[in-house]
Design a protein around this motif. Structure first.
Motif, PDB file in Angstrom:
ATOM      1  N   CYS A   6      43.619  31.445  11.627  1.00 58.20           N
ATOM      2  CA  CYS A   6      44.730  30.488  11.611  1.00 58.20           C
ATOM      3  C   CYS A   6      45.986  31.166  12.150  1.00 58.20           C
ATOM      4  N   LYS A   7      47.039  30.369  12.287  1.00 59.09           N
ATOM      5  CA  LYS A   7      48.281  30.977  12.782  1.00 59.09           C
ATOM      6  C   LYS A   7      48.901  31.852  11.679  1.00 59.09           C
ATOM      7  N   ASN A   8      49.856  32.660  12.054  1.00 57.15           N
ATOM      8  CA  ASN A   8      50.566  33.558  11.133  1.00 57.15           C
ATOM      9  C   ASN A   8      49.660  34.570  10.438  1.00 57.15           C
ATOM     10  N   ASN A   9      48.675  35.037  11.169  1.00 56.65           N
ATOM     11  CA  ASN A   9      47.771  36.061  10.615  1.00 56.65           C
ATOM     12  C   ASN A   9      47.133  35.642   9.295  1.00 56.65           C
ATOM     13  N   ILE A  10      46.653  34.436   9.265  1.00 58.37           N
ATOM     14  CA  ILE A  10      45.904  33.975   8.092  1.00 58.37           C
ATOM     15  C   ILE A  10      44.456  33.776   8.517  1.00 58.37           C
ATOM     16  N   PHE A  11      43.548  34.265   7.700  1.00 61.96           N
ATOM     17  CA  PHE A  11      42.126  34.259   8.044  1.00 61.96           C
ATOM     18  C   PHE A  11      41.353  33.575   6.928  1.00 61.96           C
ATOM     19  N   VAL A  12      40.507  32.628   7.319  1.00 61.94           N
ATOM     20  CA  VAL A  12      39.710  31.903   6.333  1.00 61.94           C
ATOM     21  C   VAL A  12      38.244  32.261   6.553  1.00 61.94           C
ATOM     22  N   VAL A  21      40.314  33.425   1.452  1.00 63.55           N
ATOM     23  CA  VAL A  21      41.430  33.425   2.404  1.00 63.55           C
ATOM     24  C   VAL A  21      42.289  34.677   2.226  1.00 63.55           C
ATOM     25  N   LEU A  22      42.628  35.284   3.354  1.00 58.52           N
ATOM     26  CA  LEU A  22      43.466  36.473   3.315  1.00 58.52           C
ATOM     27  C   LEU A  22      44.470  36.423   4.452  1.00 58.52           C
ATOM     28  N   GLY A  23      45.463  37.283   4.385  1.00 57.08           N
ATOM     29  CA  GLY A  23      46.463  37.266   5.441  1.00 57.08           C
ATOM     30  C   GLY A  23      47.225  38.574   5.503  1.00 57.08           C
ATOM     31  N   VAL A  24      48.045  38.683   6.542  1.00 59.57           N
ATOM     32  CA  VAL A  24      48.877  39.881   6.692  1.00 59.57           C
ATOM     33  C   VAL A  24      50.306  39.398   6.943  1.00 59.57           C
ATOM     34  N   ASP A  25      51.277  40.003   6.252  1.00 53.87           N
ATOM     35  CA  ASP A  25      52.657  39.549   6.442  1.00 53.87           C
ATOM     36  C   ASP A  25      53.353  40.340   7.558  1.00 53.87           C
ATOM     37  N   GLY A  26      54.591  39.968   7.842  1.00 54.27           N
ATOM     38  CA  GLY A  26      55.323  40.574   8.957  1.00 54.27           C
ATOM     39  C   GLY A  26      55.563  42.064   8.762  1.00 54.27           C
ATOM     40  N   ALA A  27      55.556  42.530   7.523  1.00 56.16           N
ATOM     41  CA  ALA A  27      55.794  43.956   7.275  1.00 56.16           C
ATOM     42  C   ALA A  27      54.492  44.753   7.330  1.00 56.16           C
ATOM     43  N   GLY A  28      53.390  44.071   7.564  1.00 60.64           N
ATOM     44  CA  GLY A  28      52.111  44.787   7.683  1.00 60.64           C
ATOM     45  C   GLY A  28      51.326  44.877   6.386  1.00 60.64           C
ATOM     46  N   TYR A  29      51.820  44.234   5.309  1.00 57.79           N
ATOM     47  CA  TYR A  29      51.069  44.270   4.044  1.00 57.79           C
ATOM     48  C   TYR A  29      49.955  43.232   4.067  1.00 57.79           C
ATOM     49  N   TYR A  44      46.790  26.623   4.087  1.00 53.85           N
ATOM     50  CA  TYR A  44      46.894  27.982   3.532  1.00 53.85           C
ATOM     51  C   TYR A  44      48.103  28.715   4.115  1.00 53.85           C
ATOM     52  N   CYS A  45      48.836  29.412   3.253  1.00 54.23           N
ATOM     53  CA  CYS A  45      50.006  30.174   3.712  1.00 54.23           C
ATOM     54  C   CYS A  45      50.240  31.336   2.757  1.00 54.23           C
ATOM     55  N   LEU A  46      51.092  32.229   3.181  1.00 52.90           N
ATOM     56  CA  LEU A  46      51.481  33.332   2.295  1.00 52.90           C
ATOM     57  C   LEU A  46      52.530  32.803   1.330  1.00 52.90           C
ATOM     58  N   ASN A  47      52.405  33.119   0.075  1.00 53.44           N
ATOM     59  CA  ASN A  47      53.369  32.600  -0.891  1.00 53.44           C
ATOM     60  C   ASN A  47      54.464  33.602  -1.160  1.00 53.44           C
ATOM     61  N   ASP A  48      55.669  33.090  -1.211  1.00 53.96           N
ATOM     62  CA  ASP A  48      56.802  33.948  -1.529  1.00 53.96           C
ATOM     63  C   ASP A  48      56.756  34.275  -3.015  1.00 53.96           C
ATOM     64  N   ILE A  49      56.942  35.539  -3.361  1.00 50.15           N
ATOM     65  CA  ILE A  49      56.925  35.847  -4.794  1.00 50.15           C
ATOM     66  C   ILE A  49      58.315  36.169  -5.331  1.00 50.15           C
ATOM     67  N   GLY A  50      59.331  35.876  -4.527  1.00 55.53           N
ATOM     68  CA  GLY A  50      60.693  36.066  -5.024  1.00 55.53           C
ATOM     69  C   GLY A  50      61.178  37.493  -4.847  1.00 55.53           C
ATOM     70  N   HIS A  56      60.590  45.251 -11.448  1.00 59.94           N
ATOM     71  CA  HIS A  56      59.518  44.399 -10.918  1.00 59.94           C
ATOM     72  C   HIS A  56      59.443  44.593  -9.418  1.00 59.94           C
ATOM     73  N   THR A  57      58.448  45.299  -8.948  1.00 56.40           N
ATOM     74  CA  THR A  57      58.378  45.537  -7.511  1.00 56.40           C
ATOM     75  C   THR A  57      57.406  44.565  -6.873  1.00 56.40           C
ATOM     76  N   LYS A  58      57.727  44.223  -5.648  1.00 55.43           N
ATOM     77  CA  LYS A  58      56.871  43.287  -4.908  1.00 55.43           C
ATOM     78  C   LYS A  58      55.470  43.860  -4.753  1.00 55.43           C
ATOM     79  N   LEU A  59      55.424  45.151  -4.425  1.00 54.59           N
ATOM     80  CA  LEU A  59      54.116  45.756  -4.173  1.00 54.59           C
ATOM     81  C   LEU A  59      53.230  45.705  -5.407  1.00 54.59           C
ATOM     82  N   ASP A  60      53.850  45.823  -6.558  1.00 57.32           N
ATOM     83  CA  ASP A  60      53.072  45.755  -7.793  1.00 57.32           C
ATOM     84  C   ASP A  60      52.525  44.359  -8.022  1.00 57.32           C
ATOM     85  N   GLU A  61      53.282  43.402  -7.559  1.00 61.83           N
ATOM     86  CA  GLU A  61      52.934  42.011  -7.828  1.00 61.83           C
ATOM     87  C   GLU A  61      51.961  41.432  -6.796  1.00 61.83           C
ATOM     88  N   TYR A  62      51.995  41.986  -5.569  1.00 61.03           N
ATOM     89  CA  TYR A  62      51.156  41.425  -4.508  1.00 61.03           C
ATOM     90  C   TYR A  62      49.697  41.352  -4.929  1.00 61.03           C
TER      91      TYR A  62
END
Ligand code: DGJ
Length: 698
Positions: A6-12, A21-29, A44-50, A56-62
């Motif tokens: 799919c677009k935006n580096n989303i793979f089904v 479903v998985l994906g890769v964000d703009g920062a390479g995560y 399907y899309c990447l969800n913002d986690i705030g 509370h780190t993003k990496l811990d939450e991903y």
């Protein structure tokens, strides 16, 4: 079905009934997005986690597919490595993907160091199983030392706690089911004993109150026979994750420049109900995983000498046993331990794989010839990875065992483990087995392994903590090489009973010895645990004379239990009465008439001996025209009278004929599955084998 980009580096990954479903964000995560029932792909899309803050780190939450160690990530990681200059952090760029119709690779490279990591995915036609593994590659010059190298990470959907099912077994009590609901912290299933072992199983099964027929089930099994770890966790964000792969206990793995490693694969799936999980994995394993020579062939009914003659085998007595075996319909006669070297008990002989002349004065061929003359194939026991200090092999090569120079090597069962990471040891074992198979008409090898490792010093290795991985690969490699050279030979994996029957072993060995506990009543529980995520056909099950403490357990009862896998016998046929031999003959003939359904069909666990006092397992062929069910009870209580016995897996619209409790029924599939038959299943030693056949419309 297949891989949808799919677009935006989303793979089904689309399987028969699911989306992964998985994906890769703009920062390479990398991110895990979803696993479950199919949704509209474009949604399907990447969800913002705030935002993150100091606690509370993003990496811990991903939710991730693979988490390298480093930055502000504090949870369980998949990969931890040390680079040449002492840096212990991995920081990745996303470099793109490669895909084909059914496969996907996501490629990442470290921002500074010469490390390439590829995540691999494969989907398979007609089922809900996905294969995953990870490749790590040193693309530079120095070395990279991995302290942890898992195969895959899973983030399970939703926020409520999951119940994890695994097994907690031991020798003689393998595959005993356990469950724990994980509200927080970790639940770890692992082996630290060198091989995958009797204790825990290298898989996870996660659900929230699912039963055989309902409830979402998520599962993944690691195909690896060395030290493994399945680490399940639920964090403060209510995310349940599982990291699984090679155990990081007493582990490291060094990659020099240009070297790469594919981690052991994981086979994962999502189903509704535990029964469907078993059926999917069973059908998948038979089709895609088991070694090619025998995956589509029915396995023969075997006789094994161990329970009858122990170490005391000799030509005359084995030929007598073989004569009895051939009369009752045995197809493969296997001589177990005791035929070689100075092997009169477990204190000597392992390693000396030449025939004991006192026991076999005319060599092995006299016995093999007689077995063949009687119409049976011949099989033999070996324990190639081991040596007794009291052996010619150890006298010649004391340095061939795992050991530390200034420590005593602990013996267990009076034996030591050969250092299979050494090429000379591998060569010795291959040559010994190759010559055994080349010189004699042997069609079956029972490859045993009777102790866990200890003092795992391997001075031949620059990185000795690679021993568990390298040992496991050496075993697989020798088995594969033997099979390539002797394609007519089937090989069984045994490790003190069921100590090595993971999906890794079953990708190389054709079948497994389930347990030395052949008590018919205990076996019902052991076999159920085996059946969860291991293919039925690989489960060797013998009828022996061990009635155990759980009596009564008649010969017919023991047959009705052992027939639910690949049937074998191990009792002292020389002592059987004429009537007992007739019972054997009758049951073996019956098994041969239904084994195709059992070994290749779909299994339905309808009633559970532990929970329902009655066991009802049914096996149905793929076109639903024939089925066999086993109804057993070993001591019902409280004056229970009649119960409605409902069958499963039949076609609602077909009509079937069956005979049970001396009465013949003709009913529709819908009736048999929904209304059922009112039957009196009562008492001890109750056993009935029910054959259900379609009445062909005229
Ligand atoms: C352990 C196995 O589980 C048994 O079946 C038998 O082969 C013995 N080893 C022989 O030593």
């Amino acid at each position: 079905m297949g891989v949808i980009i799919c677009k935006n580096n989303i793979f089904v990954l689309e399987t028969k009934n699911t989306h992964y479903v998985l994906g890769v964000d703009g920062a390479g995560y990398n991110h895990h997005i979803y696993w479950g029932k199919k949704c509209a792909v474009g949604d399907y899309c990447l969800n913002d986690i705030g935002n993150e803050n100091s606690n509370h780190t993003k990496l811990d939450e991903y939710k991730q597919e693979m988490t390298p160690f480093g930055q502000t990530m504090y949870r369980d990681c998949d990969i931890k490595a040390e680079f040449d200059d002492g840096c212990r952090e991995i920081n990745l760029n996303y470099c793109g993907h490669k895909s084909a119709q059914n496969s996907l690779e996501l490629i990442f490279t470290d921002k500074y160091y010469p490390l390439k990591i590829t995540l691999h995915y494969q989907v398979f036609d007609g089922c809900d199983i996905i294969k995953r593994f990870t490749t790590v590659e040193n693309t530079g010059g120095g070395k990279i030392v991995f302290e942890k190298l898992a195969s895959a990470q899973f983030s399970l959907p939703g926020v409520k706690p999951y119940t994890f099912k695994n097994t907690n077994g031991a020798w003689g009590g393998e595959f005993l089911e356990t469950e724990c609901t994980l509200e927080g912290g970790y639940a770890v299933y692992e082996s630290r004993r060198g091989a995958s072992n009797h204790n825990n199983s290298p898989y996870f099964i996660a659900h929230r109150g699912a039963d055989e027929n309902s409830g979402k089930v998520y599962f993944a099994a690691l195909a690896y026979s060395g030290n493994f770890k399945v680490s399940c966790a639920r964090d403060l964000y209510s995310t349940t994750r599982v990291v699984m792969g090679m155990n990081d206990f007493d582990f490291s793995h060094t990659l020099l420049g240009g070297e790469r490693l594919d981690t052991p694969p994981v086979y994962c799936g999502h189903t509704i109900g535990l029964g469907e999980m078993t059926r999917q994995m069973n059908a998948f394993a038979v089709k895609e995983l088991l070694p090619r020579q025998f995956n589509k062939k029915v396995l023969p009914v075997l006789y094994n000498s161990w329970e009858t003659t122990g170490f005391g085998v000799n030509a005359k007595q084995q030929m007598r046993l073989a004569e009895y075996a051939s009369q009752i319909g045995i197809e493969l006669f296997v001589m177990d331990d005791g035929w070689f070297g100075r092997r009169n008990d477990d204190r000597a002989g392992l390693g000396d794989w030449y025939v004991n002349k006192e026991k076999f004065p005319n060599g092995l061929d006299e016995l093999i010839g007689r077995v063949n003359e009687l119409g049976m194939d011949f099989g033999i026991w070996v324990e190639p990875e081991m040596v007794n200090p009291n052996s010619d092999l150890f006298a010649a090569h004391p340095d061939w065992v795992y050991h530390y120079p200034h420590r005593n090597a602990c013996e267990l069962r009076h034996q030591l483990v050969l250092n299979m990471t050494r090429e000379d040891v591998q060569e010795y074992i291959f040559n010994i087995l190759d010559s055994l198979l080349s010189k004699h008409n042997i069609k079956y090898i029972k490859w045993d392994m009777n102790r866990p490792f200890s003092e795992t010093g391997a001075q031949n290795l620059a990185d000795p903590k690679m021993y568990s991985y390298l040992h496991t690969m050496a075993v697989y490699g020798i088995v594969d090489k033997l099979k390539a050279k002797h394609p007519a030979v089937a090989i069984e994996s045994c490790a003190s009973g069921g100590g090595r029957c993971d999906l890794g072993a079953l990708s190389h060995f054709d079948q497994a010895w389930t347990s030395d506990n052949t008590d018919g009543i205990d076996r019902m529980t052991i076999q159920k645990g085996y059946s969860l995520l291991r293919p039925v056909k690989t489960m060797r099950a013998w009828v022996t004379d061990i009635e155990g403490i759980n009596k009564p357990c008649s010969l017919d009862f023991r047959f009705a239990v052992a027939m639910q896998g690949s049937l074998g016998l191990g009792g002292n046929l020389m002592k059987y009465s004429g009537e007992d031999l007739e019972i054997c003959k009758k049951n073996i003939a019956l098994y041969k008439s239904v084994r195709e359904i059992i070994q290749f069909g779909d299994m339905y666990r309808i009633l559970d001996i532990e929970k329902d006092e009655v066991l009802l397992n049914q096996y149905v062929n793929t076109d639903k025209t024939k089925s066999v069910a086993f109804l057993l009870a070993n001591g019902t209580r409280f004056f229970k009278k009649r119960i409605p016995v409902c069958f499963a897996g039949l076609a609602e619209s077909k009509r079937y004929k069956l005979r049970i409790q001396n009465k013949t029924y003709e009913k529709g599939g819908a009736y048999l599955m929904n209304v059922g038959l009112s039957l009196h299943v009562r008492g001890a030693d109750y056993n009935e084998i029910i054959i259900i056949e379609e009445i062909k419309p005229t």
